[in-house]
Design a protein around this motif. Structure first.
Motif, PDB file in Angstrom:
ATOM      1  N   MET A   1       0.832  -1.169   0.000  1.00 27.05           N
ATOM      2  CA  MET A   1       0.000   0.000   0.000  1.00 27.05           C
ATOM      3  C   MET A   1       0.885   1.243   0.000  1.00 27.05           C
ATOM      4  O   MET A   1       1.425   1.630   1.027  1.00 27.05           O
ATOM      5  N   PRO A   2       1.075   1.891  -1.152  1.00 26.60           N
ATOM      6  CA  PRO A   2       1.844   3.130  -1.185  1.00 26.60           C
ATOM      7  C   PRO A   2       1.092   4.258  -0.490  1.00 26.60           C
ATOM      8  O   PRO A   2      -0.115   4.418  -0.663  1.00 26.60           O
ATOM      9  N   ILE A   3       1.831   5.022   0.305  1.00 30.06           N
ATOM     10  CA  ILE A   3       1.281   6.208   0.963  1.00 30.06           C
ATOM     11  C   ILE A   3       2.153   7.388   0.558  1.00 30.06           C
ATOM     12  O   ILE A   3       3.362   7.373   0.766  1.00 30.06           O
ATOM     13  N   VAL A   4       1.525   8.397  -0.013  1.00 26.92           N
ATOM     14  CA  VAL A   4       2.242   9.578  -0.486  1.00 26.92           C
ATOM     15  C   VAL A   4       1.755  10.783   0.303  1.00 26.92           C
ATOM     16  O   VAL A   4       0.547  10.979   0.452  1.00 26.92           O
ATOM     17  N   THR A   5       2.684  11.588   0.796  1.00 29.71           N
ATOM     18  CA  THR A   5       2.326  12.822   1.479  1.00 29.71           C
ATOM     19  C   THR A   5       2.913  13.989   0.692  1.00 29.71           C
ATOM     20  O   THR A   5       4.116  14.014   0.428  1.00 29.71           O
ATOM     21  N   ILE A   6       2.056  14.912   0.321  1.00 27.02           N
ATOM     22  CA  ILE A   6       2.468  16.095  -0.419  1.00 27.02           C
ATOM     23  C   ILE A   6       2.280  17.299   0.494  1.00 27.02           C
ATOM     24  O   ILE A   6       1.196  17.510   1.026  1.00 27.02           O
ATOM     25  N   GLN A   7       3.340  18.061   0.663  1.00 25.11           N
ATOM     26  CA  GLN A   7       3.270  19.271   1.470  1.00 25.11           C
ATOM     27  C   GLN A   7       3.439  20.450   0.534  1.00 25.11           C
ATOM     28  O   GLN A   7       4.411  20.510  -0.227  1.00 25.11           O
ATOM     29  N   GLN A   8       2.492  21.382   0.594  1.00 22.48           N
ATOM     30  CA  GLN A   8       2.504  22.494  -0.346  1.00 22.48           C
ATOM     31  C   GLN A   8       1.725  23.666   0.214  1.00 22.48           C
ATOM     32  O   GLN A   8       1.048  23.547   1.230  1.00 22.48           O
ATOM     33  N   GLY A   9       1.807  24.769  -0.501  1.00 26.52           N
ATOM     34  CA  GLY A   9       0.960  25.913  -0.193  1.00 26.52           C
ATOM     35  C   GLY A   9      -0.458  25.646  -0.669  1.00 26.52           C
ATOM     36  O   GLY A   9      -0.708  24.693  -1.404  1.00 26.52           O
ATOM     37  N   PRO A  10      -1.401  26.473  -0.260  1.00 24.16           N
ATOM     38  CA  PRO A  10      -2.798  26.282  -0.636  1.00 24.16           C
ATOM     39  C   PRO A  10      -3.005  26.274  -2.154  1.00 24.16           C
ATOM     40  O   PRO A  10      -2.387  27.054  -2.874  1.00 24.16           O
ATOM     41  N   ARG A  11      -3.854  25.358  -2.602  1.00 26.72           N
ATOM     42  CA  ARG A  11      -4.223  25.243  -4.016  1.00 26.72           C
ATOM     43  C   ARG A  11      -5.734  25.062  -4.121  1.00 26.72           C
ATOM     44  O   ARG A  11      -6.412  24.725  -3.159  1.00 26.72           O
ATOM     45  N   GLU A  12      -6.262  25.258  -5.312  1.00 30.56           N
ATOM     46  CA  GLU A  12      -7.682  25.052  -5.580  1.00 30.56           C
ATOM     47  C   GLU A  12      -7.995  23.561  -5.531  1.00 30.56           C
ATOM     48  O   GLU A  12      -7.131  22.726  -5.825  1.00 30.56           O
ATOM     49  N   VAL A  13      -9.234  23.227  -5.193  1.00 26.02           N
ATOM     50  CA  VAL A  13      -9.661  21.827  -5.102  1.00 26.02           C
ATOM     51  C   VAL A  13      -9.446  21.107  -6.433  1.00 26.02           C
ATOM     52  O   VAL A  13      -8.985  19.965  -6.470  1.00 26.02           O
ATOM     53  N   ALA A  14      -9.734  21.771  -7.540  1.00 25.54           N
ATOM     54  CA  ALA A  14      -9.556  21.145  -8.854  1.00 25.54           C
ATOM     55  C   ALA A  14      -8.094  20.769  -9.095  1.00 25.54           C
ATOM     56  O   ALA A  14      -7.803  19.708  -9.662  1.00 25.54           O
ATOM     57  N   GLN A  15      -7.167  21.607  -8.654  1.00 21.28           N
ATOM     58  CA  GLN A  15      -5.747  21.310  -8.810  1.00 21.28           C
ATOM     59  C   GLN A  15      -5.346  20.114  -7.960  1.00 21.28           C
ATOM     60  O   GLN A  15      -4.595  19.248  -8.406  1.00 21.28           O
ATOM     61  N   LYS A  16      -5.847  20.071  -6.727  1.00 20.39           N
ATOM     62  CA  LYS A  16      -5.527  18.952  -5.847  1.00 20.39           C
ATOM     63  C   LYS A  16      -6.123  17.654  -6.381  1.00 20.39           C
ATOM     64  O   LYS A  16      -5.495  16.602  -6.314  1.00 20.39           O
ATOM     65  N   ARG A  17      -7.320  17.739  -6.922  1.00 18.18           N
ATOM     66  CA  ARG A  17      -7.970  16.561  -7.512  1.00 18.18           C
ATOM     67  C   ARG A  17      -7.108  15.994  -8.637  1.00 18.18           C
ATOM     68  O   ARG A  17      -6.861  14.795  -8.705  1.00 18.18           O
ATOM     69  N   GLU A  18      -6.654  16.862  -9.523  1.00 20.07           N
ATOM     70  CA  GLU A  18      -5.812  16.426 -10.641  1.00 20.07           C
ATOM     71  C   GLU A  18      -4.482  15.861 -10.141  1.00 20.07           C
ATOM     72  O   GLU A  18      -3.991  14.845 -10.644  1.00 20.07           O
ATOM     73  N   LEU A  19      -3.895  16.511  -9.153  1.00 22.09           N
ATOM     74  CA  LEU A  19      -2.635  16.044  -8.587  1.00 22.09           C
ATOM     75  C   LEU A  19      -2.771  14.635  -8.011  1.00 22.09           C
ATOM     76  O   LEU A  19      -1.954  13.755  -8.283  1.00 22.09           O
ATOM     77  N   VAL A  20      -3.817  14.410  -7.226  1.00 19.06           N
ATOM     78  CA  VAL A  20      -4.046  13.093  -6.621  1.00 19.06           C
ATOM     79  C   VAL A  20      -4.253  12.040  -7.711  1.00 19.06           C
ATOM     80  O   VAL A  20      -3.709  10.931  -7.628  1.00 19.06           O
ATOM     81  N   GLU A  21      -5.002  12.386  -8.744  1.00 14.60           N
ATOM     82  CA  GLU A  21      -5.228  11.442  -9.845  1.00 14.60           C
ATOM     83  C   GLU A  21      -3.919  11.082 -10.535  1.00 14.60           C
ATOM     84  O   GLU A  21      -3.649   9.905 -10.799  1.00 14.60           O
ATOM     85  N   LYS A  22      -3.081  12.079 -10.814  1.00 12.65           N
ATOM     86  CA  LYS A  22      -1.832  11.825 -11.540  1.00 12.65           C
ATOM     87  C   LYS A  22      -0.808  11.085 -10.692  1.00 12.65           C
ATOM     88  O   LYS A  22      -0.081  10.226 -11.205  1.00 12.65           O
ATOM     89  N   VAL A  23      -0.736  11.400  -9.419  1.00 10.30           N
ATOM     90  CA  VAL A  23       0.169  10.668  -8.533  1.00 10.30           C
ATOM     91  C   VAL A  23      -0.261   9.211  -8.445  1.00 10.30           C
ATOM     92  O   VAL A  23       0.564   8.295  -8.531  1.00 10.30           O
ATOM     93  N   THR A  24      -1.554   8.988  -8.302  1.00  4.24           N
ATOM     94  CA  THR A  24      -2.077   7.621  -8.239  1.00  4.24           C
ATOM     95  C   THR A  24      -1.752   6.868  -9.525  1.00  4.24           C
ATOM     96  O   THR A  24      -1.265   5.729  -9.488  1.00  4.24           O
TER      97      THR A  24
END
Length: 60
Positions: A1-24
């Motif tokens: 089970m891979p667990i990824v933690t991303i630490q960043q400044g605030p982003r829009e929900v749409a950006q985070k959604r895309e990021l999670v999809e691409k990392v996955t």
């Protein structure tokens, strides 16, 4: 089970959604694991809550 933690400044929900999809997708394609086994945590920090080079990001 891979667990990824991303630490960043605030982003829009749409950006985070895309990021999670691409990392996955990267884990699925590279390691051959099922998408359901990949967990991505996004920790957001306001500019006044972190710094680098001895200065708060809010002060740059």
């Amino acid at each position: 089970m891979p667990i990824v933690t991303i630490q960043q400044g605030p982003r829009e929900v749409a950006q985070k959604r895309e990021l999670v999809e691409k990392v996955t997708t990267a884990f699925v394609e590279t390691l051959g694991v099922p998408a359901e086994s990949v967990f991505v945590f996004v920790n957001e920090y306001r500019p006044e809550d972190w710094g680098s080079a001895g200065r708060l990001t809010a002060d740059k």
